[in-house]
Design an enzyme around this catalytic site. Structure first.
Site, PDB file in Angstrom:
ATOM      1  N   PHE A   1       0.755  -1.080   0.047  1.00  0.00           N
ATOM      2  CA  PHE A   1      -0.011  -0.008  -0.077  1.00  0.00           C
ATOM      3  C   PHE A   1       0.700   1.158  -0.148  1.00  0.00           C
ATOM      4  O   PHE A   1       1.779   1.414   0.935  1.00  0.00           O
ATOM      5  CB  PHE A   1      -1.013   0.129   1.119  1.00  0.00           C
ATOM      6  CG  PHE A   1      -1.672   1.150   1.179  1.00  0.00           C
ATOM      7  CD1 PHE A   1      -3.107   1.095   0.297  1.00  0.00           C
ATOM      8  CD2 PHE A   1      -1.437   2.450   1.813  1.00  0.00           C
ATOM      9  CE1 PHE A   1      -3.788   2.302   0.277  1.00  0.00           C
ATOM     10  CE2 PHE A   1      -2.320   3.476   2.007  1.00  0.00           C
ATOM     11  CZ  PHE A   1      -3.651   3.590   0.977  1.00  0.00           C
TER      12      PHE A   1
ATOM     13  N   ASP B   1       9.340   2.706   1.583  1.00  0.00           N
ATOM     14  CA  ASP B   1       8.005   3.351   2.153  1.00  0.00           C
ATOM     15  C   ASP B   1       7.934   2.993   3.662  1.00  0.00           C
ATOM     16  O   ASP B   1       7.374   2.156   4.301  1.00  0.00           O
ATOM     17  CB  ASP B   1       6.726   2.857   1.346  1.00  0.00           C
ATOM     18  CG  ASP B   1       5.602   3.671   1.816  1.00  0.00           C
ATOM     19  OD1 ASP B   1       5.417   4.209   2.945  1.00  0.00           O
ATOM     20  OD2 ASP B   1       4.561   3.311   1.167  1.00  0.00           O
TER      21      ASP B   1
ATOM     22  N   LYS C   1       2.997   9.843   8.333  1.00  0.00           N
ATOM     23  CA  LYS C   1       1.986   9.551   9.333  1.00  0.00           C
ATOM     24  C   LYS C   1       2.773   9.989  10.909  1.00  0.00           C
ATOM     25  O   LYS C   1       2.166  11.004  11.220  1.00  0.00           O
ATOM     26  CB  LYS C   1       1.609   7.769   9.502  1.00  0.00           C
ATOM     27  CG  LYS C   1       0.796   7.504   8.515  1.00  0.00           C
ATOM     28  CD  LYS C   1       0.141   6.187   8.831  1.00  0.00           C
ATOM     29  CE  LYS C   1      -0.992   5.916   7.680  1.00  0.00           C
ATOM     30  NZ  LYS C   1      -0.511   5.194   6.632  1.00  0.00           N
TER      31      LYS C   1
HETATM   32  C1  LIG Z   1      -0.496   5.562   5.255  1.00  0.00           C
HETATM   33  C2  LIG Z   1       0.164   5.154   4.038  1.00  0.00           C
HETATM   34  C3  LIG Z   1       0.552   5.643   2.948  1.00  0.00           C
HETATM   35  C4  LIG Z   1      -0.599   6.827   2.611  1.00  0.00           C
HETATM   36  O1  LIG Z   1      -0.533   7.961   3.432  1.00  0.00           O
HETATM   37  P1  LIG Z   1      -1.581   9.033   3.302  1.00  0.00           P
HETATM   38  O2  LIG Z   1      -0.783  10.181   4.063  1.00  0.00           O
HETATM   39  O3  LIG Z   1      -2.823   8.645   3.652  1.00  0.00           O
HETATM   40  O4  LIG Z   1      -1.429   9.605   2.016  1.00  0.00           O
HETATM   41  C5  LIG Z   1       1.331   5.503   2.387  1.00  0.00           C
HETATM   42  N1  LIG Z   1       2.238   4.328   2.610  1.00  0.00           N
HETATM   43  C6  LIG Z   1       2.014   3.510   3.701  1.00  0.00           C
HETATM   44  C7  LIG Z   1       2.856   2.455   3.935  1.00  0.00           C
HETATM   45  C8  LIG Z   1       1.025   3.840   4.554  1.00  0.00           C
HETATM   46  O5  LIG Z   1       0.868   3.156   5.709  1.00  0.00           O
END
Ligand SMILES: *Cc1c(COP(=O)(O)O)cnc(C)c1O
Length: 398
Positions: free
Chosen positions: A135, A222, A251
């Site tokens: 994701f 990520d 986050k």
């Molecule tokens: C939440 C998340 C995203 C997206 O972040 P947003 O601030 O909602 O755009 C991308 N990568 C990972 C691993 C995430 O947990």
């Protein structure tokens, strides 16, 4: 007696399947709804509220910053950007940072870096390797990189330039990339969050690092969810000893104030030049102060050691209390990024837990996700398990 306030939002676009409660205030790892009911926060706004709610050191610092400057413009230097960039790069052993506002924006920038890195080398159609169950966000590019068809369906045409492989299988990665001169980068979450709390093995990360080095591909991690101390180290990949070329954060970085970052070093650090990328809000003084204070307070309060210890405690407690319930599969994760997999669908637990005074989430249909504030105490970890246990028993008995 106060009247019960209904939690509905008829004028807000209906994009979330919401639990019918509305939260009004918080203190530490607890929040209260508009009717005064108390909840233990096992979700932390989805791994965002690093320092919990109304933190006694963070709030006055942000109040002071708001009175000074909230936003200027990237036409001018923003001293907080250099300060936060220095703090991040020092902890990551990397060198240069681009600031944005969210996780998907950070990943979008990483994808742009990878593509331009390739184009600058003469690769006209660069390809990025991504993973099953990944994701990376909900923009067109990050959604294309995401593995879950439910995120992508209905929004085509998707982008070219991505291939997908299975996690933790170096032979599969070698086979998928063999003889392809267009590969420019490998992009992954060190612990897949939305995909169901699946960690990449340390030895796999090392093998991918070596493969990227041998082929001059960028390794892009990520760490939007797993970074910023969540696993008990500043960044989750540090458990494996490798250093990526590009790392994305968001986050937990601002303890609730929106801030995203792309941290780079080596060849990746100089790909973007004036005019190539930007963000109006990115790196604004308020967001930078939130990041700087989050790191400063985490260090002052020794939260990394705390997270490692309380995370181990919580995992052990979950194992001992839930492990013998028929239908329990396993508990996994690191620090305060924990997944409890059950043998059946359990999305209804989000609402049931809220009713029982506990905020949690469920990902990948069968995995309870616990990503509480990093200040969670051992007593609160025990209370979390006490509140969760009867709900899990009921779901699995049904
Ligand atoms: C939440 C998340 C995203 C997206 O972040 P947003 O601030 O909602 O755009 C991308 N990568 C990972 C691993 C995430 O947990």
């Amino acid at each position: 007696m106060t009247a019960h306030i209904e939690a509905t939002s008829p004028h807000v676009m209906n994009t979330y399947g919401r639990v019918p409660i509305a939260l009004e205030r918080g203190q530490g790892c607890r929040v209260w709804d508009v009717n005064g009911k108390e909840y233990l926060d096992g979700l932390g706004g989805i791994a965002v509220n690093t320092l919990g709610h109304n933190h006694p050191k963070l709030v006055p610092a942000l109040q002071e910053q708001i009175a000074k400057l909230i936003h200027t413009s990237n036409y001018y230097h923003v001293p907080g950007q250099e300060q936060l960039a220095q703090m991040l790069t020092e902890r990551a052993q990397m060198t240069n940072v681009f600031f944005c506002n969210t996780g998907l924006e950070a990943n979008e920038a990483a994808i742009k870096i990878a593509r331009k890195y390739g184009v600058d080398k003469g690769i006209e159609k660069p390809v990025i390797v991504v993973y099953d169950h990944a994701f990376h966000g909900r923009s067109i590019a990050t959604m294309t990189a995401t593995g879950n068809p439910k995120v992508r369906n209905g929004f085509g045409p998707l982008l070219d330039g991505f291939i997908r492989v299975a996690p933790n299988d170096i032979e599969a990665l070698k086979a998928a990339t063999a003889g392809n001169p267009n590969i420019v980068a490998v992009m992954m979450e060190p612990i897949q969050g939305e995909g169901g709390l699946h960690p990449m093995r340390a030895d796999y990360l090392k093998e991918v690092r070596a493969l990227c080095d041998a082929n001059e591909w960028l390794l892009m991690l990520d760490e939007v969810q797993a970074g910023m101390g969540r696993t008990g180290k500043w960044f989750a990949h540090q458990w494996s000893g490798i250093v990526p070329d590009v790392m994305t954060l968001a986050k937990g970085l601002g303890s609730g104030v929106p801030v995203g970052a792309v941290v780079t070093h080596g060849k990746a650090a100089t790909v973007l030049q004036p005019g190539n990328h930007g963000s109006t809000f990115g790196g604004n003084p308020l967001a930078m102060r939130a990041g700087v204070e989050t790191i400063r307070i985490m260090e002052e309060d020794k939260l990394l050691d705390h997270v490692a210890a309380v995370g181990e405690h919580l995992k052990a407690k979950l194992q001992s209390e839930l492990g013998s319930i028929p239908g329990f599969v396993e508990v996994r994760g690191q620090g305060l990024m924990i997944g409890v997999e059950l043998s059946k669908s359990c999305g209804q637990l989000i609402g049931q837990a809220a009713e029982a005074g506990l905020l949690i989430s469920v990902t990948a249909d069968t995995v309870i996700r616990l990503v509480p504030p990093l200040i969670l105490t051992t007593a609160e970890a025990d209370e979390l398990v006490t509140r969760l246990k009867p709900l899990v028993q009921a779901v699995l008995a049904a």
